[in-house]
Design a protein around this motif. Structure first.
Motif, PDB file in Angstrom:
ATOM      1  N   ILE A 204       7.723 106.407-108.768  1.00  0.00           N
ATOM      2  CA  ILE A 204       6.818 105.407-108.197  1.00  0.00           C
ATOM      3  C   ILE A 204       7.095 104.035-108.797  1.00  0.00           C
ATOM      4  O   ILE A 204       7.117 103.016-108.085  1.00  0.00           O
ATOM      5  CB  ILE A 204       5.352 105.810-108.441  1.00  0.00           C
ATOM      6  N   GLY A 205       7.322 103.992-110.123  1.00  0.00           N
ATOM      7  CA  GLY A 205       7.631 102.717-110.773  1.00  0.00           C
ATOM      8  C   GLY A 205       8.903 102.093-110.233  1.00  0.00           C
ATOM      9  O   GLY A 205       8.953 100.882-109.985  1.00  0.00           O
ATOM     10  N   VAL A 206       9.941 102.905-110.044  1.00  0.00           N
ATOM     11  CA  VAL A 206      11.213 102.397-109.517  1.00  0.00           C
ATOM     12  C   VAL A 206      11.042 101.896-108.087  1.00  0.00           C
ATOM     13  O   VAL A 206      11.564 100.836-107.717  1.00  0.00           O
ATOM     14  CB  VAL A 206      12.294 103.500-109.583  1.00  0.00           C
ATOM     15  N   GLN A 207      10.288 102.636-107.266  1.00  0.00           N
ATOM     16  CA  GLN A 207      10.082 102.219-105.880  1.00  0.00           C
ATOM     17  C   GLN A 207       9.264 100.934-105.804  1.00  0.00           C
ATOM     18  O   GLN A 207       9.553 100.058-104.977  1.00  0.00           O
ATOM     19  CB  GLN A 207       9.386 103.338-105.107  1.00  0.00           C
ATOM     20  N   MET A 208       8.256 100.792-106.660  1.00  0.00           N
ATOM     21  CA  MET A 208       7.456  99.576-106.669  1.00  0.00           C
ATOM     22  C   MET A 208       8.293  98.385-107.123  1.00  0.00           C
ATOM     23  O   MET A 208       8.192  97.279-106.558  1.00  0.00           O
ATOM     24  CB  MET A 208       6.239  99.747-107.586  1.00  0.00           C
ATOM     25  N   TYR A 209       9.138  98.592-108.133  1.00  0.00           N
ATOM     26  CA  TYR A 209      10.013  97.512-108.596  1.00  0.00           C
ATOM     27  C   TYR A 209      10.999  97.106-107.502  1.00  0.00           C
ATOM     28  O   TYR A 209      11.227  95.913-107.272  1.00  0.00           O
ATOM     29  CB  TYR A 209      10.762  97.960-109.847  1.00  0.00           C
ATOM     30  N   SER A 210      11.566  98.107-106.812  1.00  0.00           N
ATOM     31  CA  SER A 210      12.504  97.812-105.733  1.00  0.00           C
ATOM     32  C   SER A 210      11.811  97.073-104.595  1.00  0.00           C
ATOM     33  O   SER A 210      12.373  96.130-104.018  1.00  0.00           O
ATOM     34  CB  SER A 210      13.126  99.109-105.216  1.00  0.00           C
ATOM     35  N   PHE A 211      10.577  97.479-104.280  1.00  0.00           N
ATOM     36  CA  PHE A 211       9.829  96.821-103.215  1.00  0.00           C
ATOM     37  C   PHE A 211       9.537  95.368-103.577  1.00  0.00           C
ATOM     38  O   PHE A 211       9.673  94.457-102.744  1.00  0.00           O
ATOM     39  CB  PHE A 211       8.525  97.571-102.947  1.00  0.00           C
ATOM     40  N   LYS A 212       9.142  95.121-104.831  1.00  0.00           N
ATOM     41  CA  LYS A 212       8.860  93.750-105.262  1.00  0.00           C
ATOM     42  C   LYS A 212      10.121  92.899-105.252  1.00  0.00           C
ATOM     43  O   LYS A 212      10.075  91.710-104.902  1.00  0.00           O
ATOM     44  CB  LYS A 212       8.242  93.770-106.661  1.00  0.00           C
ATOM     45  N   GLN A 213      11.245  93.491-105.624  1.00  0.00           N
ATOM     46  CA  GLN A 213      12.513  92.758-105.589  1.00  0.00           C
ATOM     47  C   GLN A 213      12.878  92.366-104.168  1.00  0.00           C
ATOM     48  O   GLN A 213      13.354  91.252-103.914  1.00  0.00           O
ATOM     49  CB  GLN A 213      13.625  93.606-106.211  1.00  0.00           C
ATOM     50  N   LYS A 214      12.660  93.276-103.225  1.00  0.00           N
ATOM     51  CA  LYS A 214      12.945  92.969-101.826  1.00  0.00           C
ATOM     52  C   LYS A 214      12.023  91.870-101.312  1.00  0.00           C
ATOM     53  O   LYS A 214      12.459  90.970-100.584  1.00  0.00           O
ATOM     54  CB  LYS A 214      12.803  94.226-100.974  1.00  0.00           C
ATOM     55  N   GLN A 215      10.739  91.949-101.697  1.00  0.00           N
ATOM     56  CA  GLN A 215       9.790  90.924-101.280  1.00  0.00           C
ATOM     57  C   GLN A 215      10.170  89.559-101.859  1.00  0.00           C
ATOM     58  O   GLN A 215      10.099  88.535-101.167  1.00  0.00           O
ATOM     59  CB  GLN A 215       8.378  91.306-101.737  1.00  0.00           C
ATOM     60  N   ARG A 216      10.589  89.540-103.129  1.00  0.00           N
ATOM     61  CA  ARG A 216      10.984  88.290-103.761  1.00  0.00           C
ATOM     62  C   ARG A 216      12.239  87.722-103.107  1.00  0.00           C
ATOM     63  O   ARG A 216      12.329  86.507-102.855  1.00  0.00           O
ATOM     64  CB  ARG A 216      11.236  88.522-105.252  1.00  0.00           C
ATOM     65  N   ALA A 217      13.210  88.590-102.822  1.00  0.00           N
ATOM     66  CA  ALA A 217      14.435  88.124-102.160  1.00  0.00           C
ATOM     67  C   ALA A 217      14.132  87.579-100.775  1.00  0.00           C
ATOM     68  O   ALA A 217      14.716  86.572-100.344  1.00  0.00           O
ATOM     69  CB  ALA A 217      15.439  89.268-102.076  1.00  0.00           C
ATOM     70  N   ARG A 218      13.194  88.224-100.067  1.00  0.00           N
ATOM     71  CA  ARG A 218      12.830  87.751 -98.735  1.00  0.00           C
ATOM     72  C   ARG A 218      12.136  86.389 -98.800  1.00  0.00           C
ATOM     73  O   ARG A 218      12.406  85.498 -97.984  1.00  0.00           O
ATOM     74  CB  ARG A 218      11.903  88.769 -98.071  1.00  0.00           C
TER      75      ARG A 218
END
Length: 231
Positions: A204-218
């Protein structure tokens, strides 16, 4: 003398039933046996019977019917609904980006449910469609995590091998044989459950970090695009 069935018997029962269902075209036979109140082959194999929360009688017909619906019908309908909803949202997004191109035929035959989903999606605003896409994504990611959480709790507590049985309160009693044979390995299952919980939290931590990274990149891409237009 009856005793609560431990996790080892429940796992062997589940594996036996899965092996039996794998040899059939569908799980209708197993579902009908459960609905009629008969033991499944896996339950007969490990000598356990279903009981209701009172631990004194077998589950009622209504409780068994609810369990079968939650175990088979609901997951199937939810999977299909998410699949069709995701498809319609993608089709709407492609049509909005290139309205001059005809829509691709992802599903050659459209049922009433698919037509209803398409109609509902077509009435949504662009913001609502984005929100719906995010909800579909979260649900598709969350459902497997929920099953993993339930399995970890089962390893620790030793009851309710299936999530549908936990919801309906259907547990098992073991008759005959050695009553304490599961106690010797109960600690191993608890340890496995704790490890599963830690692994789930890490996932869950890895998925949340990946999701936040995608949101930041967007967000950075949108900011860069806006600055380029201003220049």
């Amino acid at each position: 003398m009856a005793a609560a069935a431990g996790p080892a018997r429940l796992v062997r029962c589940g594996q036996k039933d899965e092996l039996y269902r794998a040899g059939l075209r569908s799980g209708a036979g197993t579902a009908l046996r459960g609905l009629a109140g008969y033991q499944t082959l896996g339950e007969e194999y490990v000598n356990i019977i279903q009981v209701d929360p009172s631990k004194k009688k077998v589950p009622s017909f209504l409780r068994r019917a609810l369990f079968i619906a939650l175990h088979t019908v609901v997951p199937y309908c939810l999977e299909k609904a998410l699949l069709h909803l995701e498809h319609e949202l993608q089709m709407e997004a492609e049509e909005s980006r290139s309205p001059e191109n005809p829509p691709a035929l992802g599903f050659p035959s459209r049922t009433l449910i698919r037509s209803w989903i398409r109609k509902q999606v077509g009435e949504l605003t662009e913001q609502q469609k984005k929100t719906a896409s995010q909800v579909v994504y979260v649900l598709k990611q969350s459902i497997p995590l929920l099953h993993r959480l339930h399995l970890a709790v089962f390893y620790i507590q030793g009851t309710f091998y299936h999530l549908s049985k936990r919801i309906t309160g259907i547990s098992y009693l073991h008759f005959g044989g050695l009553q304490g044979e599961d106690q010797s390995i109960r600690s191993s299952y608890k340890f496995l459950g704790i490890i599963s919980l830690f692994h789930l939290l890490l996932t869950i931590g890895v998925q949340m970090y990946s999701f936040k990274q995608k949101q930041r990149a967007r967000q950075e891409w949108r900011l860069h695009r806006n600055l380029a237009h201003q220049q």
